[in-house]
Enzyme design. Structure first.
Site, PDB file in Angstrom:
ATOM      1  N   ALA A 176     -12.490   4.718  12.731  1.00 28.49           N
ATOM      2  CA  ALA A 176     -13.757   4.561  12.155  1.00 28.49           C
ATOM      3  C   ALA A 176     -14.946   5.763  12.687  1.00 28.49           C
ATOM      4  CB  ALA A 176     -14.528   3.316  12.857  1.00 28.49           C
ATOM      5  N   ASP A 201     -18.385  -0.584   1.116  1.00 23.43           N
ATOM      6  CA  ASP A 201     -19.813  -0.150   1.360  1.00 23.43           C
ATOM      7  C   ASP A 201     -19.722   0.270   2.856  1.00 23.43           C
ATOM      8  OD1 ASP A 201     -20.475  -1.179  -0.995  1.00 23.43           O
ATOM      9  OD2 ASP A 201     -21.284  -3.081  -0.386  1.00 23.43           O
ATOM     10  N   GLY A 202     -19.028  -0.045   3.761  1.00 21.97           N
ATOM     11  CA  GLY A 202     -18.828   0.630   5.049  1.00 21.97           C
ATOM     12  C   GLY A 202     -18.776   1.957   5.179  1.00 21.97           C
ATOM     13  N   THR A 245     -16.569  -5.589  -0.515  1.00 17.10           N
ATOM     14  CA  THR A 245     -17.761  -6.125  -1.406  1.00 17.10           C
ATOM     15  C   THR A 245     -18.026  -5.121  -2.500  1.00 17.10           C
ATOM     16  OG1 THR A 245     -18.433  -7.028   0.475  1.00 17.10           O
ATOM     17  CG2 THR A 245     -19.943  -7.202  -1.487  1.00 17.10           C
ATOM     18  N   ARG A 308     -11.191  -9.580  10.348  1.00 20.10           N
ATOM     19  CA  ARG A 308     -10.931  -8.689   9.318  1.00 20.10           C
ATOM     20  C   ARG A 308      -9.474  -8.546   8.802  1.00 20.10           C
ATOM     21  NH1 ARG A 308     -13.011  -4.184   7.588  1.00 20.10           N
ATOM     22  NH2 ARG A 308     -14.917  -4.016   7.745  1.00 20.10           N
TER      23      ARG A 308
HETATM   24  C1  LIG Z   1     -22.519 -21.355  -2.770  1.00 22.48           C
HETATM   25  C2  LIG Z   1     -22.139 -19.979  -3.176  1.00 22.48           C
HETATM   26  C3  LIG Z   1     -22.701 -19.059  -2.577  1.00 22.48           C
HETATM   27  C4  LIG Z   1     -22.497 -17.542  -2.784  1.00 22.48           C
HETATM   28  C5  LIG Z   1     -23.688 -16.685  -2.645  1.00 22.48           C
HETATM   29  C6  LIG Z   1     -23.168 -15.398  -2.460  1.00 22.48           C
HETATM   30  C7  LIG Z   1     -24.248 -14.284  -2.059  1.00 22.48           C
HETATM   31  C8  LIG Z   1     -23.637 -12.974  -2.315  1.00 22.48           C
HETATM   32  C9  LIG Z   1     -24.638 -11.950  -1.856  1.00 22.48           C
HETATM   33  C10 LIG Z   1     -24.101 -10.912  -1.648  1.00 22.48           C
HETATM   34  C11 LIG Z   1     -24.867  -9.655  -1.195  1.00 22.48           C
HETATM   35  C12 LIG Z   1     -23.853  -8.527  -0.808  1.00 22.48           C
HETATM   36  C13 LIG Z   1     -24.814  -7.255  -0.220  1.00 22.48           C
HETATM   37  C14 LIG Z   1     -23.930  -6.357   0.411  1.00 22.48           C
HETATM   38  C15 LIG Z   1     -23.405  -6.305   1.549  1.00 22.48           C
HETATM   39  C16 LIG Z   1     -22.172  -5.446   1.992  1.00 22.48           C
HETATM   40  O1  LIG Z   1     -22.684  -4.193   2.235  1.00 22.48           O
HETATM   41  C17 LIG Z   1     -21.598  -5.878   2.772  1.00 22.48           C
HETATM   42  C18 LIG Z   1     -20.380  -5.049   3.261  1.00 22.48           C
HETATM   43  O2  LIG Z   1     -19.637  -4.475   2.113  1.00 22.48           O
HETATM   44  P1  LIG Z   1     -18.006  -4.118   2.343  1.00 22.48           P
HETATM   45  O3  LIG Z   1     -17.155  -5.131   3.310  1.00 22.48           O
HETATM   46  O4  LIG Z   1     -17.536  -3.766   1.181  1.00 22.48           O
HETATM   47  O5  LIG Z   1     -18.091  -2.799   3.341  1.00 22.48           O
HETATM   48  N1  LIG Z   1     -20.863  -7.222   2.490  1.00 22.48           N
HETATM   49  C19 LIG Z   1     -21.419  -8.415   2.964  1.00 22.48           C
HETATM   50  O6  LIG Z   1     -22.150  -8.434   3.959  1.00 22.48           O
HETATM   51  C20 LIG Z   1     -20.746  -9.433   2.588  1.00 22.48           C
HETATM   52  C21 LIG Z   1     -21.644 -10.528   2.349  1.00 22.48           C
HETATM   53  C22 LIG Z   1     -20.948 -11.597   1.543  1.00 22.48           C
HETATM   54  C23 LIG Z   1     -21.514 -13.020   1.648  1.00 22.48           C
HETATM   55  C24 LIG Z   1     -20.768 -14.016   1.237  1.00 22.48           C
HETATM   56  C25 LIG Z   1     -21.748 -15.274   1.542  1.00 22.48           C
HETATM   57  C26 LIG Z   1     -20.857 -16.552   1.053  1.00 22.48           C
HETATM   58  C27 LIG Z   1     -21.608 -17.928   1.409  1.00 22.48           C
HETATM   59  C28 LIG Z   1     -20.732 -19.068   1.043  1.00 22.48           C
HETATM   60  C29 LIG Z   1     -21.560 -20.388   1.364  1.00 22.48           C
HETATM   61  C30 LIG Z   1     -20.314 -21.287   0.941  1.00 22.48           C
HETATM   62  C31 LIG Z   1     -20.970 -22.704   1.189  1.00 22.48           C
HETATM   63  C32 LIG Z   1     -20.038 -23.685   1.247  1.00 22.48           C
HETATM   64  C33 LIG Z   1     -20.222 -25.065   1.976  1.00 22.48           C
HETATM   65  C34 LIG Z   1     -18.780 -25.534   2.555  1.00 22.48           C
HETATM   66  N1  LIG Z   2      -8.998   5.001   9.667  1.00 22.52           N
HETATM   67  C1  LIG Z   2      -9.886   4.062   9.956  1.00 22.52           C
HETATM   68  N2  LIG Z   2      -9.561   3.140  10.863  1.00 22.52           N
HETATM   69  C2  LIG Z   2     -10.300   2.160  11.231  1.00 22.52           C
HETATM   70  N3  LIG Z   2     -11.648   2.029  10.745  1.00 22.52           N
HETATM   71  C3  LIG Z   2     -11.890   2.773   9.929  1.00 22.52           C
HETATM   72  C4  LIG Z   2     -11.448   3.887   9.379  1.00 22.52           C
HETATM   73  N4  LIG Z   2     -11.904   4.780   8.257  1.00 22.52           N
HETATM   74  C5  LIG Z   2     -13.106   3.986   8.483  1.00 22.52           C
HETATM   75  N5  LIG Z   2     -13.320   2.878   8.953  1.00 22.52           N
HETATM   76  C6  LIG Z   2     -14.327   1.851   9.050  1.00 22.52           C
HETATM   77  O1  LIG Z   2     -13.912   0.851   8.432  1.00 22.52           O
HETATM   78  C7  LIG Z   2     -15.173  -0.190   8.032  1.00 22.52           C
HETATM   79  C8  LIG Z   2     -14.868  -0.800   6.881  1.00 22.52           C
HETATM   80  O2  LIG Z   2     -14.615   0.063   5.863  1.00 22.52           O
HETATM   81  P1  LIG Z   2     -14.723  -0.149   4.270  1.00 22.52           P
HETATM   82  O3  LIG Z   2     -14.312   1.060   3.659  1.00 22.52           O
HETATM   83  O4  LIG Z   2     -16.314  -0.395   3.970  1.00 22.52           O
HETATM   84  O5  LIG Z   2     -13.960  -1.593   4.078  1.00 22.52           O
HETATM   85  P2  LIG Z   2     -14.500  -3.275   3.910  1.00 22.52           P
HETATM   86  O6  LIG Z   2     -15.139  -3.223   2.506  1.00 22.52           O
HETATM   87  O7  LIG Z   2     -13.334  -3.721   3.642  1.00 22.52           O
HETATM   88  O8  LIG Z   2     -15.530  -3.459   4.847  1.00 22.52           O
HETATM   89  C9  LIG Z   2     -16.131   0.863   8.112  1.00 22.52           C
HETATM   90  O9  LIG Z   2     -16.996   0.446   9.175  1.00 22.52           O
HETATM   91  C10 LIG Z   2     -15.509   2.080   8.505  1.00 22.52           C
HETATM   92  O10 LIG Z   2     -16.324   2.987   9.463  1.00 22.52           O
END
Ligand SMILES: CCCCCCCCCCCCC/C=C/[C@@H](O)[C@H](COP(=O)(O)O)NC(=O)CCCCCCCCCCCCCCC
Ligand SMILES: Nc1ncnc2c1ncn2[C@@H]1O[C@H](COP(=O)(O)OP(=O)(O)O)[C@@H](O)[C@H]1O
Ligand SMILES: [Ca+2]
Length: 569
Positions: A176, A201-202, A245, A308
């Protein structure tokens, strides 16, 4: 009306077993079957003109090269005998919603000279496109999403970059923050026209921090000063989605598809983006381009980090758990509303390719900066301009862009803009679990998630948050900076608000956890640029694919099978 452009070249060539008129001007390469060929194939029944004409925008041509044997084999022997030379044009073709593919069309010519002439003239036009990258620095997170980053890059992206003659130095990260640290100090950025990250996004966040920090250091700007005006980065960033995401990719391209994203890099698209800087007093914390979320999203992220190994499904599991916990947090939010902006978070003006809200902001940026500085100077003495809200919140979200993603195709703030210098501050106050569920559910359909009495949304340029427990602890020694925020009176009793006994949540900052709850955030307008163009409207997509009639207004004359019109500029 669009000015008609002179044709650079026009010939009758063979495409499969059809004779086609092929014409090139500075912006379009178009081809359509000749009348004679159509009649021969269909008797005298009239075929619609558009069905047989196609076009590629010159700026969306990936490459042109002499056709290889496998492009031409299996073809009609008579055609290949009469037209033995061939060239292939690779160009962007729109397929499903917002999805691009690299499509090939091979034209056969009777002479080698004509074939070479076509290749040369098209290449000349491509060389005029100075916004295209020639050299890229690529970082791959091999552990992002479903751990397919390396495979995705090697199988889907690298072949396209090679085809477009783009050279790429590839670094597969080993830990990371590897990409961030490499960009900050080691990388020789003069060698590159852009940086590409393969991951979620990370991973994007790492590249963002590396580039922005490096740019400020090179230009002598102190990023720990919350009032510093940051210098925009020269290099554009490309995102090849391979995360969990991928909201930044989805909200800037309209789809999560590595090939589409690679093509946006190749054609040299450019999408400016706002970046939020988060500070704790005079300590710089992090930058954010998508979601800064306290309470619900902060807790989901903290919980999901422990899961994770589950891959992208961790968010659903943690989401359900945190939803059932139904915590709320007390604190004070202060914000500076974006007064000179032409949009508001509930106006349903979606940010799309060529967005006029963002353009308006851009054209009036200089004028506004002066006004804003004046205003802020006058604000220093009192709290004028700042709004202060004290309350108990299930979630505090700042969305600098829509945050649309496959889970929520409209996003957290559907009308937020990529490059208007603002962020949409969404406050979800203490409410019943059922009400919060209804609010969440509206993120998955077209209903308005802000239309609840416990939800409010403000378009702001700056905001601050102070959790209640810290206000109580440090009430006596409030620093000067905090006093400036002019927080409203705080409660006299110290109780925790969350059901699990924690007094405060964490901020999720583009999917990375911030280790301070009390933060100050400021939007830096258009600090970076992506290799993207914003989401295209349906009609914009169609227009790009339409055959502009002007290219064919004059039939290719004279009638000889290989007539050439080589127009001077
Ligand atoms: C009832 C279903 C509700 C679904 C609501 C979904 C709202 C999702 C909005 C997502 C905004 C995402 C903003 C971006 C965040 C990302 O930067 C960030 C990192 O992305 P990476 O892993 O690719 O690095 N991703 C996130 O923080 C993921 C957020 C996901 C939130 C999921 C929430 C799910 C809620 C489920 C509620 C379920 C209620 C069920 C009752 C039993
Ligand atoms: N080689 C690596 N080993 C472990 N973590 C890493 C590595 N390269 C990047 N990361 C970290 O992994 C995390 C998640 O990365 P990302 O590409 O956004 O995947 P995800 O969407 O599954 O969270 C970030 O915080 C990033 O800094
Ligand atoms: Ca914005």
């Amino acid at each position: 009306m669009e000015k008609e452009q002179p044709r650079l070249l026009c010939s009758r060539l063979f495409l499969k077993n059809r004779l086609v008129e092929v014409a090139l001007n500075r912006s379009v390469l178009a081809w359509k079957e000749t009348e004679k060929s159509r009649r021969r194939r269909s008797g005298f029944s009239s075929l619609s003109d558009t069905a047989h004409s196609q076009a590629a925008q010159v700026y969306e041509i990936v490459a042109v090269h002499e056709a290889e044997d496998n492009d031409t084999k299996r073809k009609d022997k008579r055609v290949t005998g009469l037209y033995p030379h061939a060239f292939t044009v690779a160009y962007v073709k729109r397929t499903a919603q917002h999805q691009w593919r690299c499509s090939d069309v091979t034209f056969r010519c009777a002479s080698q000279t004509l074939c070479e002439q076509w290749i040369q003239v098209i290449n000349e036009q491509l060389s005029l496109l100075t916004n295209r990258p020639k050299s890229l620095l690529v970082y791959i997170n091999p552990y992002g999403g479903k751990r397919r980053g390396k495979h995705i890059y090697e199988q889907k992206v690298a072949p396209l970059f090679r085809r477009a003659c783009i050279s790429a130095d590839v670094i597969v990260t080993e830990r990371a923050n590897h990409a961030r640290d490499h960009l900050k100090t080691e990388a020789n950025l003069d060698k590159y026209d852009g940086v590409v990250c393969v991951g979620g996004d990370g991973m994007f966040s790492e590249v963002l921090h590396g580039l922005v920090t490096r740019t400020q250091a090179d230009r002598g700007v102190d990023q720990s000063d919350p009032d510093a005006e940051l210098v925009p980065c020269d290099l554009r960033i490309g995102i090849i989605p391979a995360g969990s995401t991928d909201c930044i990719c989805f909200a800037t391209v309209g789809t999560i598809d590595p090939v589409t994203s690679a093509l946006h890099v190749i054609v040299g698209d450019s999408q400016p983006m706002d970046v939020c800087s988060a500070h704790h007093n005079d300590t710089f914390l992090k930058y954010s381009v998508s979601l800064l979320g306290y309470g619900f999203y902060g807790d989901v992220l903290t919980d999901s980090e422990r899961k994770r190994w589950l891959g992208p499904a961790r968010y659903d599991l943690s989401g359900a758990k945190i939803f059932l916990n139904h915590n709320h947090y007390e604190g004070t939010v202060s914000f500076l509303p974006a007064e000179h902006n032409i949009g508001n978070p509930r106006d349903k003006l979606l940010c799309r390719s060529g967005c006029h809200v963002c353009l308006h902001k851009h054209s009036s940026k200089e004028k506004q900066r002066g006004m804003l500085e004046e205003k802020e100077a006058s604000d220093k003495g009192d709290s004028g301009g700042w709004s202060v809200i004290h309350g108990k919140f299930v979630a505090i979200n700042a969305a600098s862009m829509s945050c649309a993603c496959p889970r929520s195709p409209q996003g957290l703030s559907p009308s937020a803009h990529l490059a208007d210098g603002t962020t949409d501050l969404i406050l979800v106050r203490e409410c019943s679990r059922l009400d919060f569920f209804k609010h969440l559910l509206r993120h998955t359909n077209k209903d308005d998630q802000f239309d609840h009495p416990f939800v409010e949304v403000h378009r702001v340029t700056k905001f601050r948050f102070q959790p209640r427990h810290q206000q109580l602890v440090s009430l006596e020694d409030l620093s000067e900076t905090q006093k400036k925020a002019d927080f409203s009176p705080v409660c006299s009793c110290q109780t925790t608000c969350s059901s699990d006994g924690r007094a405060h949540s964490s901020w999720s900052c583009d999917g990375e956890i911030l280790h301070h709850a009390a933060i100050q955030v400021s939007v830096q307008c258009r600090l970076i640029r992506l290799f993207a163009r914003g989401i295209e409207e349906q009609q914009q997509q169609q227009q790009q694919q339409q055959q502009p009639s002007c290219v064919f207004e004059d039939p290719c004359a004279p009638r000889a099978p290989q007539s050439i019109t080589h127009c001077a500029d």
